[in-house]
Design a protein around this motif. Sequence first.
Motif, mmCIF file in Angstrom:
data_model
loop_
_atom_site.group_PDB
_atom_site.id
_atom_site.type_symbol
_atom_site.label_atom_id
_atom_site.label_comp_id
_atom_site.label_asym_id
_atom_site.label_seq_id
_atom_site.Cartn_x
_atom_site.Cartn_y
_atom_site.Cartn_z
ATOM 1 N N VAL A 14 35.654 48.802 33.856
ATOM 2 C CA VAL A 14 34.969 49.883 33.144
ATOM 3 C C VAL A 14 35.311 51.228 33.769
ATOM 4 N N ALA A 15 35.328 51.279 35.129
ATOM 5 C CA ALA A 15 35.661 52.540 35.796
ATOM 6 C C ALA A 15 37.055 52.995 35.396
ATOM 7 N N LEU A 16 37.971 52.046 35.382
ATOM 8 C CA LEU A 16 39.349 52.368 35.015
ATOM 9 C C LEU A 16 39.413 52.868 33.574
ATOM 10 N N LEU A 17 38.691 52.170 32.695
ATOM 11 C CA LEU A 17 38.694 52.528 31.275
ATOM 12 C C LEU A 17 38.159 53.941 31.073
ATOM 13 N N ILE A 18 37.033 54.245 31.744
ATOM 14 C CA ILE A 18 36.448 55.580 31.602
ATOM 15 C C ILE A 18 37.431 56.629 32.100
ATOM 16 N N TYR A 19 38.066 56.325 33.235
ATOM 17 C CA TYR A 19 38.999 57.277 33.829
ATOM 18 C C TYR A 19 40.179 57.523 32.884
ATOM 19 N N VAL A 20 40.711 56.431 32.328
ATOM 20 C CA VAL A 20 41.868 56.565 31.432
ATOM 21 C C VAL A 20 41.480 57.335 30.174
ATOM 22 N N LEU A 21 40.291 56.995 29.614
ATOM 23 C CA LEU A 21 39.880 57.660 28.383
ATOM 24 C C LEU A 21 39.601 59.135 28.618
#
Lengths: 343, 334
Positions: free
Chosen positions: A140-147
């Motif tokens: 989730v952290a990665l996803l938020i960062y990428v988005l």
Amino acid sequence: MSTVPVTLVGERRRRATRRRSVLGLLAALVAIAFAASLMIGHTLYGPVDVVRVILGQDVPGASFTVGDLRVPRASLGLLAGLAFGIGGVTFQTMLRNPLAAPDVIGISSGASAAGVFGIVVLGLSGLAVSLVAVAAALGVALLIYVLAWRDGVLGSRLVLIGIGIAAMLDSVVSWVLVRASQWDLQTAMRWLTGSLNAASWELVVPLLAVVLLVVPVLLAQSRPLELLQLGDDAAAALGVRVERTRLVVIVAAVLLIACATAAAGPIAFVAFLSGPVAARIVGPGASLLVPAGLVGALVVLVADQIGQWALGTRYPVGVVTGALGAPFLVYLLARTHRFGGSL
Amino acid sequence: MSLPGRAGRTTWLFVALAALAVAALLSVALGVRAVGWSDIVAGLSGDHDTVGAAAVAKRVPRTALAVLVGGSLGLAGAVMQGVTRNPLADPALLGVTSGSALAVVCGIAFFGLAAPSSYLAVAILGAAAAAVLVHAIGSLGRGGPTTLKLALAGAACTAAFSSMVSAVLLPRIDVMNEFRFWQIGGVGGADWHRIGMVAPLVLTALVVCMGAARGLDALALGDDAAAGLGVHVGRTRLLAGLAAIVLCGSATAVAGPIGFVGLVVPHLCRLLVGSAHRWLLPLSLLVGAALLTLADVLGRVVARPAELDVGIVTAVLGAPFFIALVRRAAVRAL
């Protein structure tokens, strides 16, 4: 003219002394709260009995109550509070926004959703749940960062995207809980509010390992993390390897938050409020990692005692921290909006 | 993109109406039990002889509730975005629905509310209190209520409300058991009594909103310009805001908190007919109703033989839309 540097040095020295004494006081308070959690309960045991139990001697009654119930519970509270405090303040410092705590921007929700899903749907338990929760929180952290990435990551965009993701994940949590049998419900509620009721060595040991492994890494990064607050360019000019620091810090903080969530549930507001409270106690110009960790541990230990004994019903710790945290949160929001974004 | 003229806008209204009719038909026809045309016709004409016909008859009030709730939420979202001049305004994200959830739980636990009719007033009161609180917190400081500040105030208040809800619920397993089905948001347990209770409120609010359409258009120009055009800024904002609160409060009371419909629908409609509220509001109503009905159908179809509550479907489908909006928004606007 020569008085100015002298005053500066004196001021700096005064601050360092103050910081040391505040840290000492906080550590002492945490130790007292920990000891009190071991002694207080349905039956009160004196310090002598407690020490004898910890040393491994057989004390009738106390060996079970203190050794098997209270020591794991207090240890879990201590470690989870420490992990939430340090992980939370790391996010707040890195994103330069006190409101960008992991429980607002969806990291804790990711761990909760995966944890609930693992327990209720996949029938996992113990270490497997922690692993799933950690993996999901990292994802989730990665996803938020990428988005949030669009010509660089902007704090406000990251926060808003995190809020959206958190809303989605929270609805997944409540959906899984509806599917849970009534028997599981009380257990599963732990994943909504956070509780130490399920404490056992099985939960404490993995968390302890992660804390021992990750906290030194974060402490080693505390100086670059401070410099990052000046902005990426300024930090790079001062010799910080910006992207590497950020990556290490994010992974470490997410590990702390996710493991603590897997063991004790998302104890409301601890990650959110430890940093700002610590900032007010310690004063400006110093790393907040250690004080925030101590504040988190203190809050969890004290709130757990309040929840268990001070009210009519035995509330899980997350409900108490939620009720205590809400007014402070409103104050913090009001203050932040009035004076800008610093901790 | 050039905006369509009057004829184009009217066409879109009729397209939305047709979509709503199709959605309602699907909602009656599709479900856990597969039924044939004869059963549908029999069920709709009040004949409950076969199991299929009885199932269809059960789906009718559910469909009506989905239409009502979806329409209310879509309209409330459009009005809220107009009143706050905030593109990310949504009853669920701004903490309004969780405020009414807290009020309902307190009502059940402390004041012994049992009848759904008494939930209604309490839920609306809770929604109003939460809206005022979130807006007050979000307006503090420089620059008034910006998008980011309102969203953060909403998220923080939602977190605070839900931990208070847990504090009230945990010692009361019976209330918890009742509440956990309500808190996700679903239209499964619909009956005509509840629909009849909410419908007049929604209709009144609809009339008020339509009356405020011209004022809302002026508000988009800024308070000073609106006042210069002869609009009573305070009165418009108060009336329209109140109507929006009544709309989402009553929707929440009958169906539980349902997120993202109020956010997504107005943006979609603005793309179709532009931002004039006298077109935007009715279209949001129709599209909201169609969307929620379709989401409910989807929830029934994808998870057979179980059902996915409509609140989950809208959250899972709506969150990516929200993220796309945030990514598109200009940096300064945040």
